[in-house]
Scaffold this active site. Structure first.
Site, short mmCIF file in Angstrom:
data_model
loop_
_atom_site.label_atom_id
_atom_site.label_comp_id
_atom_site.label_asym_id
_atom_site.label_seq_id
_atom_site.Cartn_x
_atom_site.Cartn_y
_atom_site.Cartn_z
N ASP A 1 0.86 -1.17 0.00
CA ASP A 1 0.00 0.00 0.00
C ASP A 1 0.90 1.23 0.00
O ASP A 1 1.78 1.35 0.85
CB ASP A 1 -0.87 -0.05 1.27
CG ASP A 1 -1.97 1.00 1.29
OD1 ASP A 1 -1.80 2.04 0.62
OD2 ASP A 1 -2.97 0.79 1.98
N HIS B 1 -0.07 4.58 0.07
CA HIS B 1 -0.78 5.83 0.38
C HIS B 1 0.06 6.73 1.29
O HIS B 1 -0.15 6.80 2.49
CB HIS B 1 -2.14 5.55 0.99
CG HIS B 1 -3.14 5.12 -0.03
ND1 HIS B 1 -3.30 3.82 -0.41
CD2 HIS B 1 -4.01 5.84 -0.80
CE1 HIS B 1 -4.23 3.75 -1.34
NE2 HIS B 1 -4.68 4.96 -1.60
#
Lengths: 454, 135
Positions: free
Chosen positions: B11, B13
């Protein structure tokens, strides 16, 4: 045989490459039509902002029909490469390409150039006879660039900083400098055969509250590293900041400083171009507002007299745009640029002076680093936070620099971290910020500022 | 008070991760941010190495569940019962039902679970939770 040539032969001796013929490629470049070179187009279209969309599809047929759609409206064709190829995973790219062909669905987010090969790709590129720009994001692009140039793609985007700090968590930054040094040398060598190969840096970086001084410093660092190796045509770039005034100021300071520092390392015979990216941050989900944002971007490109603009589409918030959306966006940008011919320039001396000073202060620190080569000086400056990119995922990035927008939407430096800014420069930045007393207000302000165009 | 934080799994982000880092710092925590793309084992290593009181894992792309199932085993193995385990973000793919998700992650061994909750609100709850601990 030179060391460079020996390295190149090793690089193309890859199981996914079918018999790379250096002599044939050299002949092709020598005799290539000048219309394929963006460096030539820049020279012959001095007063026009060339328009380039984004785009790349996995299969040859879809790529061909994208170019067919683009050909009547664009000045430069894009060739966006898929993410497996960017990570040098040609095996996965081959598999996904085969599946895409069999199922007629797009299982790659770009064109797998290595798998298609340069002989096939060259047929498409020469058919359209328009300059093609390679867009990728590859830390080690040594093979990709050989393939691109052999295909007739004579503009190469990227660089050792702008393709690492925004994209990677732990690709070794020093390796990236050395891989890109190789790429610069290949581009420089081919540039002697016909019109020069153009190199372009990726100015948007993380596209999240990057202050102009950082953008400009990184653009010029990559430019210098490229010119040092003999590249003769280079485009510096930046993205719409969200403040019209800051865009105008950035373009002026970037152009001036690029020429100044090129001269400083003794290069006076290279062409330096300016490229403007339309808004790279989060787009509104309302297509009419998107159109408005895109119009503003086109207008600013006209005002800063950009040599090239790279466009977005009204479908940005919803995923990969269709070729029709994309062609429509280009056509609208062409219309706006044409309507704005002769637009006057504006001057904000105070802002220009402050930004120029910030850039010089950072460069002074970079050049004063004790390392013996420029790439090591820049590498050390990233390591010790003299260069700090907001919201970079990379472990080498210092992450102490914090920026917010002022009331006129200009990006300002709230905490300078290890940026070597003078009191005068930093005080100027601080004087524009008004956050109030709430300790949560910085974070709230940042959240607001990231979504400023929503 | 020491906090280890980061984004779990594949991930990237990074924006949310930086905002958590800045917010924790402004609340007086000493932050060890492992950044995006972090595996559960790396989080545990960092907690042991820094002797942190809090581990705050975030996940935005919905893949957290797959990564956090082994938490209980690791907690036992390294005797981490005094560490406060927090997870927040989008904890499922798609909308997700909070009344099902929160108990599930508590069973995995988290003390505080924030599914699609405002960052400041979540950190206020963490602050309250930590008031009983000696710094």
């Amino acid at each position: 045989m030179s060391l460079l040539q020996r390295d190149r032969e090793i690089i193309v001796a890859n199981q996914y490459v079918d018999n790379f013929d250096f002599a044939e490629v050299e002949e092709f470049i020598k005799n290539a039509n000048k219309e394929l070179f963006i460096s030539h187009k820049f020279k012959t279209h001095k007063d026009k902002t060339l328009v380039q969309p984004r785009g790349g599809f996995p299969t040859f047929d879809k790529m061909y029909s994208l170019y067919e759609q683009f050909a009547p409206v664009v000045d430069i064709l894009p060739m966006t490469i898929d993410s497996h190829t960017r990570l040098n995973d040609y095996g996965s790219a081959a598999k996904m390409l085969r599946l895409s062909e069999e199922t007629e669905t797009d299982l790659l987010n770009g064109y797998p150039l290595i798998n298609h090969g340069y002989r096939t790709t060259r047929k498409m590129v020469t058919h359209f006879n328009t300059p093609v720009s390679l867009r990728h994001g590859t830390p080690d692009a040594r093979l990709l660039v050989e393939m691109a140039i052999a295909s007739g793609v004579f503009e190469i985007e990227g660089g050792p900083i702008t393709y690492i700090l925004p994209y990677s968590k732990n690709f070794p930054q020093d390796k990236a400098f050395l891989y890109w040094k190789h790429v610069e040398r290949v581009c420089a060598q081919y540039s002697t055969l016909n019109e020069p190969i153009n190199r372009e840096s990726f100015g948007p970086l993380t596209a999240t509250l990057v202050p102009p001084c950082i953008t400009i410093v990184i653009q010029i660092c990559e430019m210098l590293l490229s010119l040092e190796e003999g590249v003769k045509s280079f485009s510096v770039s930046f993205a719409q900041t969200g403040s019209l005034n800051q865009d105008l100021v950035t373009s002026k300071v970037l152009r001036k400083a690029a020429n100044k520092y090129a001269e400083k390392i003794g290069v006076t015979d290279a062409t330096i171009n300016l490229v403007y990216h339309q808004w790279m941050g989060a787009f509104p989900r309302d297509k009419f507002k998107s159109d408005s944002l895109i119009d503003i971007g086109a207008m600013i490109a006209g005002m800063v007299k950009a040599d090239k603009i790279i466009t977005k589409t009204r479908a940005e918030a919803f995923g990969i745009p269709t070729k029709e959306d994309n062609a429509q966006a280009v056509s609208n940008v062409q219309y706006t640029l044409n309507a704005l011919r002769g637009i006057p320039t504006f001057v904000d001396e105070e802002e220009e002076e402050n930004l120029s000073r910030e850039v010089d202060e950072i460069f002074e620190a970079i050049f004063n680093d004790s390392a013996d080569t420029l790439w090591r000086k820049v590498f050390n400056s990233i390591k010790n936070g003299i260069i700090d990119v907001p919201f970079s995922p990379h472990i080498i990035n210092n992450n102490e620099l914090i920026t917010v927008r002022d009331k006129n939407s200009n990006i300002r430096i709230y905490k300078k971290g290890k940026l070597p800014l003078s009191d005068k420069s930093f005080k100027y930045e601080q004087s524009k910020i008004d956050l109030g007393e709430n300790p949560n207000s910085v974070v709230n302000q940042i959240i607001h500022d990231i979504g400023v165009m929503l | 008070m020491k906090v280890v934080t980061g984004v779990v799994g594949n991930d990237i982000h990074v924006v949310a991760n930086r905002l958590i880092d800045i917010s924790l710092q402004s609340r007086g925590y000493e932050v060890f941010n492992l950044g995006v793309n972090t595996y559960l084992e790396e989080f545990i290593d960092a907690v042991i190495e820094t002797d942190a009181k809090v581990l705050l894992i975030s996940s935005l792309n919905g893949e957290a569940e797959g990564w956090c199932r082994d938490l209980m085993i690791l907690k036992d193995k390294y005797n981490l019962k005094d560490v406060v385990f927090v997870i927040g973000g989008n904890l499922s793919v798609g909308e997700g039902d909070e009344s099902l998700i929160v108990p599930k992650f508590k069973e995995y061994g988290f003390d505080l679970v924030f599914h699609q909750i405002d960052l400041m609100e979540g950190l206020n709850i963490l602050d309250n939770h930590m008031q009983g601990y000696l710094i």
